[in-house]
Motif scaffolding. Sequence first.
Motif, PDB file in Angstrom:
ATOM      1  N   LYS A 183      -7.417  -7.645 -11.977  1.00 51.76           N
ATOM      2  CA  LYS A 183      -7.099  -8.028 -11.475  1.00 51.76           C
ATOM      3  C   LYS A 183      -5.985  -8.718 -10.682  1.00 51.76           C
ATOM      4  CE  LYS A 183      -9.581 -12.054  -7.935  1.00 51.76           C
ATOM      5  NZ  LYS A 183      -9.036 -11.047  -6.528  1.00 51.76           N
ATOM      6  N   GLY A 184      -5.016  -8.456  -9.347  1.00 51.38           N
ATOM      7  CA  GLY A 184      -4.057  -8.548  -9.736  1.00 51.38           C
ATOM      8  C   GLY A 184      -3.118  -7.758 -10.150  1.00 51.38           C
ATOM      9  N   TRP A 185      -3.617  -5.896 -10.244  1.00 55.92           N
ATOM     10  CA  TRP A 185      -2.681  -5.586 -10.880  1.00 55.92           C
ATOM     11  C   TRP A 185      -1.364  -5.233 -10.564  1.00 55.92           C
ATOM     12  CZ3 TRP A 185      -2.298  -0.676  -8.332  1.00 55.92           C
ATOM     13  CH2 TRP A 185      -3.263  -1.224  -7.122  1.00 55.92           C
ATOM     14  N   GLU A 186      -1.080  -5.275  -8.598  1.00 53.79           N
ATOM     15  CA  GLU A 186      -0.235  -4.317  -7.551  1.00 53.79           C
ATOM     16  C   GLU A 186       0.586  -5.794  -7.830  1.00 53.79           C
ATOM     17  OE1 GLU A 186      -3.381  -7.716  -5.372  1.00 53.79           O
ATOM     18  OE2 GLU A 186      -3.790  -5.913  -7.012  1.00 53.79           O
ATOM     19  N   THR A 187       0.133  -6.784  -8.276  1.00 52.63           N
ATOM     20  CA  THR A 187       1.512  -7.523  -8.466  1.00 52.63           C
ATOM     21  C   THR A 187       2.841  -7.399  -9.493  1.00 52.63           C
ATOM     22  OG1 THR A 187       0.634  -9.264 -10.276  1.00 52.63           O
ATOM     23  CG2 THR A 187       0.118  -9.662  -8.068  1.00 52.63           C
ATOM     24  N   THR A 188       2.227  -6.475 -10.938  1.00 54.53           N
ATOM     25  CA  THR A 188       3.249  -5.467 -11.476  1.00 54.53           C
ATOM     26  C   THR A 188       4.270  -5.000 -10.985  1.00 54.53           C
ATOM     27  OG1 THR A 188       1.601  -3.861 -12.093  1.00 54.53           O
ATOM     28  CG2 THR A 188       1.725  -6.594 -13.054  1.00 54.53           C
ATOM     29  N   LEU A 189       3.527  -3.853  -9.984  1.00 56.61           N
ATOM     30  CA  LEU A 189       4.420  -3.317  -8.949  1.00 56.61           C
ATOM     31  C   LEU A 189       6.175  -3.105  -8.398  1.00 56.61           C
ATOM     32  CD1 LEU A 189       1.640  -1.896  -6.668  1.00 56.61           C
ATOM     33  CD2 LEU A 189       2.483  -0.606  -9.163  1.00 56.61           C
ATOM     34  N   THR A 190       7.265  -2.229  -8.470  1.00 55.95           N
ATOM     35  CA  THR A 190       7.730  -2.554  -8.049  1.00 55.95           C
ATOM     36  C   THR A 190       8.622  -1.428  -7.377  1.00 55.95           C
ATOM     37  OG1 THR A 190       9.543  -1.637  -9.859  1.00 55.95           O
ATOM     38  CG2 THR A 190       8.456  -4.197 -10.557  1.00 55.95           C
ATOM     39  N   GLY A 191       9.590  -1.549  -6.779  1.00 55.92           N
ATOM     40  CA  GLY A 191      10.402  -0.309  -5.458  1.00 55.92           C
ATOM     41  C   GLY A 191       9.219   0.423  -4.834  1.00 55.92           C
ATOM     42  N   GLN A 210       2.396  -1.731  -0.196  1.00 52.91           N
ATOM     43  CA  GLN A 210       2.208  -2.569   1.204  1.00 52.91           C
ATOM     44  C   GLN A 210       2.246  -2.667   2.520  1.00 52.91           C
ATOM     45  OE1 GLN A 210       3.808  -6.468   0.484  1.00 52.91           O
ATOM     46  NE2 GLN A 210       2.484  -6.090   2.426  1.00 52.91           N
ATOM     47  N   LEU A 211       2.931  -0.510   2.307  1.00 53.21           N
ATOM     48  CA  LEU A 211       2.324   0.212   3.497  1.00 53.21           C
ATOM     49  C   LEU A 211       0.695  -0.126   4.042  1.00 53.21           C
ATOM     50  CD1 LEU A 211       3.775   2.150   5.707  1.00 53.21           C
ATOM     51  CD2 LEU A 211       3.195   3.610   4.226  1.00 53.21           C
ATOM     52  N   TRP A 212       0.048  -0.074   2.330  1.00 50.50           N
ATOM     53  CA  TRP A 212      -0.977   0.569   2.697  1.00 50.50           C
ATOM     54  C   TRP A 212      -1.954  -0.682   3.449  1.00 50.50           C
ATOM     55  CZ3 TRP A 212      -5.022  -1.596  -0.013  1.00 50.50           C
ATOM     56  CH2 TRP A 212      -6.441  -2.122  -0.152  1.00 50.50           C
ATOM     57  N   THR A 213      -1.101  -1.526   2.885  1.00 47.06           N
ATOM     58  CA  THR A 213      -1.813  -3.450   3.231  1.00 47.06           C
ATOM     59  C   THR A 213      -1.983  -3.265   4.629  1.00 47.06           C
ATOM     60  OG1 THR A 213      -1.378  -3.792   0.905  1.00 47.06           O
ATOM     61  CG2 THR A 213      -2.022  -5.490   2.480  1.00 47.06           C
ATOM     62  N   ASP A 214      -0.598  -3.122   5.090  1.00 48.18           N
ATOM     63  CA  ASP A 214      -0.475  -3.305   6.611  1.00 48.18           C
ATOM     64  C   ASP A 214      -0.487  -2.411   7.035  1.00 48.18           C
ATOM     65  OD1 ASP A 214       1.329  -5.998   5.446  1.00 48.18           O
ATOM     66  OD2 ASP A 214       3.299  -4.927   6.061  1.00 48.18           O
ATOM     67  N   TYR A 215      -0.960  -1.158   6.761  1.00 47.12           N
ATOM     68  CA  TYR A 215      -1.499  -0.333   7.859  1.00 47.12           C
ATOM     69  C   TYR A 215      -2.817   0.451   7.753  1.00 47.12           C
ATOM     70  CZ  TYR A 215       3.718  -1.571   9.319  1.00 47.12           C
ATOM     71  OH  TYR A 215       4.715  -2.477  10.448  1.00 47.12           O
ATOM     72  N   LEU A 216      -2.349   1.175   6.536  1.00 47.25           N
ATOM     73  CA  LEU A 216      -3.591   2.016   6.538  1.00 47.25           C
ATOM     74  C   LEU A 216      -5.257   0.839   6.135  1.00 47.25           C
ATOM     75  CD1 LEU A 216      -2.243   4.264   4.054  1.00 47.25           C
ATOM     76  CD2 LEU A 216      -2.914   4.495   6.361  1.00 47.25           C
ATOM     77  N   LYS A 217      -4.994  -0.024   5.405  1.00 44.13           N
ATOM     78  CA  LYS A 217      -6.394  -0.831   4.881  1.00 44.13           C
ATOM     79  C   LYS A 217      -6.623  -1.056   5.953  1.00 44.13           C
ATOM     80  CE  LYS A 217      -7.992  -4.629   1.998  1.00 44.13           C
ATOM     81  NZ  LYS A 217      -7.782  -5.528   0.851  1.00 44.13           N
ATOM     82  N   TYR A 254      -8.451   2.707   5.389  1.00 38.99           N
ATOM     83  CA  TYR A 254      -8.071   3.867   4.170  1.00 38.99           C
ATOM     84  C   TYR A 254      -8.372   3.038   3.366  1.00 38.99           C
ATOM     85  CZ  TYR A 254      -6.621   6.830   7.222  1.00 38.99           C
ATOM     86  OH  TYR A 254      -6.241   8.402   8.523  1.00 38.99           O
ATOM     87  N   ARG A 255      -8.397   3.684   1.232  1.00 38.83           N
ATOM     88  CA  ARG A 255      -8.261   3.021   0.554  1.00 38.83           C
ATOM     89  C   ARG A 255      -7.331   3.758   0.036  1.00 38.83           C
ATOM     90  NH1 ARG A 255     -13.495   5.064   1.232  1.00 38.83           N
ATOM     91  NH2 ARG A 255     -13.052   6.118   0.326  1.00 38.83           N
ATOM     92  N   ILE A 256      -6.648   2.959  -1.258  1.00 36.73           N
ATOM     93  CA  ILE A 256      -5.635   3.709  -2.668  1.00 36.73           C
ATOM     94  C   ILE A 256      -6.091   3.347  -3.522  1.00 36.73           C
ATOM     95  CG2 ILE A 256      -4.608   1.102  -2.312  1.00 36.73           C
ATOM     96  CD1 ILE A 256      -1.864   2.701  -1.794  1.00 36.73           C
ATOM     97  N   ALA A 257      -5.884   4.127  -4.351  1.00 38.00           N
ATOM     98  CA  ALA A 257      -6.004   3.935  -5.825  1.00 38.00           C
ATOM     99  C   ALA A 257      -4.804   4.084  -6.380  1.00 38.00           C
ATOM    100  CB  ALA A 257      -7.223   5.021  -6.451  1.00 38.00           C
ATOM    101  N   TYR A 258      -4.708   3.312  -7.320  1.00 40.08           N
ATOM    102  CA  TYR A 258      -3.149   3.611  -8.038  1.00 40.08           C
ATOM    103  C   TYR A 258      -4.147   3.465 -10.232  1.00 40.08           C
ATOM    104  CZ  TYR A 258       0.215   1.701  -5.240  1.00 40.08           C
ATOM    105  OH  TYR A 258       1.100   1.779  -4.869  1.00 40.08           O
ATOM    106  N   GLN A 259      -3.896   4.693 -10.514  1.00 44.98           N
ATOM    107  CA  GLN A 259      -4.518   5.282 -11.804  1.00 44.98           C
ATOM    108  C   GLN A 259      -3.202   5.963 -13.248  1.00 44.98           C
ATOM    109  OE1 GLN A 259      -7.774   7.401  -9.250  1.00 44.98           O
ATOM    110  NE2 GLN A 259      -7.365   8.701 -11.429  1.00 44.98           N
ATOM    111  N   ILE A 260      -3.280   5.672 -14.524  1.00 43.43           N
ATOM    112  CA  ILE A 260      -2.584   6.540 -15.428  1.00 43.43           C
ATOM    113  C   ILE A 260      -3.605   7.730 -15.087  1.00 43.43           C
ATOM    114  CG2 ILE A 260      -2.384   6.698 -17.542  1.00 43.43           C
ATOM    115  CD1 ILE A 260      -1.363   3.982 -15.972  1.00 43.43           C
ATOM    116  N   ILE A 261      -2.480   8.805 -14.621  1.00 39.94           N
ATOM    117  CA  ILE A 261      -2.570  10.176 -14.751  1.00 39.94           C
ATOM    118  C   ILE A 261      -2.240  11.263 -15.522  1.00 39.94           C
ATOM    119  CG2 ILE A 261      -3.204  10.003 -12.471  1.00 39.94           C
ATOM    120  CD1 ILE A 261      -0.400  11.703 -11.842  1.00 39.94           C
ATOM    121  N   ASP A 262      -1.734  10.689 -16.943  1.00 39.10           N
ATOM    122  CA  ASP A 262      -1.335  11.107 -17.621  1.00 39.10           C
ATOM    123  C   ASP A 262      -1.119  10.751 -19.351  1.00 39.10           C
ATOM    124  OD1 ASP A 262       1.155  10.676 -17.522  1.00 39.10           O
ATOM    125  OD2 ASP A 262       1.947  12.755 -18.269  1.00 39.10           O
ATOM    126  N   PHE A 263      -2.043  10.926 -20.297  1.00 35.24           N
ATOM    127  CA  PHE A 263      -1.389   9.988 -21.487  1.00 35.24           C
ATOM    128  C   PHE A 263      -1.021  10.745 -22.501  1.00 35.24           C
ATOM    129  CE2 PHE A 263      -4.729   8.574 -19.425  1.00 35.24           C
ATOM    130  CZ  PHE A 263      -5.629   6.901 -19.327  1.00 35.24           C
TER     131      PHE A 263
END
Length: 150
Positions: free
Chosen positions: A99-107, A114-121, A125-134
Motif C-alpha cells: 500500500k502506498g507504492w505510488e509514493t515511491t515514483l519519481t519523474g 498523476q495523469l491516470w489519477t486525474d483523467y483516466l481513473k 481505466y485501471r493502471i498497473a505498475y509491475q516489475i517486468i524483468d528480473f
Amino acid sequence: MAGLDDLIPNAAQIRKEAALKEAEKAEEYVRLAAAAEAEKRALIERLSKPSGKSEEEKIKLASTIIQRAVRNGLTEVLVYRFPNSLCTDKGRAINQMEKGWETTLTGIPKEIFQLWTDYLKPRGYRIAYQIIDFPGGVPGDIGVTISWDD
C-alpha cells in the motif's frame, strides 16, 4: 626464396601479437561499456525529471496510445517502461504490492500516475505498475499498463 624465419615467425612472436590483439579488444570493450553506462545514466537523469509536456499534450498522447490499442483489439496497453532506479526504493514496494507504492515514483513515472489519477481513473481505466524483468534474479525494469476491460 625467403628464409624460414620470414615465412614462419616463432611461437613467442605469435603469442605477443595475440596478446596485443586481446588487449586491444579488452580496451574497446571497456570503452564501449563505459559509453553505454554514461548513456544509461543520462537517460535515467532525464526520465527522473518532469517531462515538460502540458496537461493537454499528455492527455492527447494517452488518448492516441489507447485508441491505437483499441483499434488493434487490445483491452490493455503497456504505456511505459522504466528502470527501477526511478523509484525511491528501486521498485521494492511495487514488487511487494505494498500500500502506498505510488509514493515511491519519481519523474515521468510519477507524472503518468498523476495523469491516470486525474483523467483516466474517473473514466473507468485501471493502471498497473509491475516489475517486468528480473536480470540476475533481481527486480529490473518496471512496466506501466493501462487497461479498460471489465
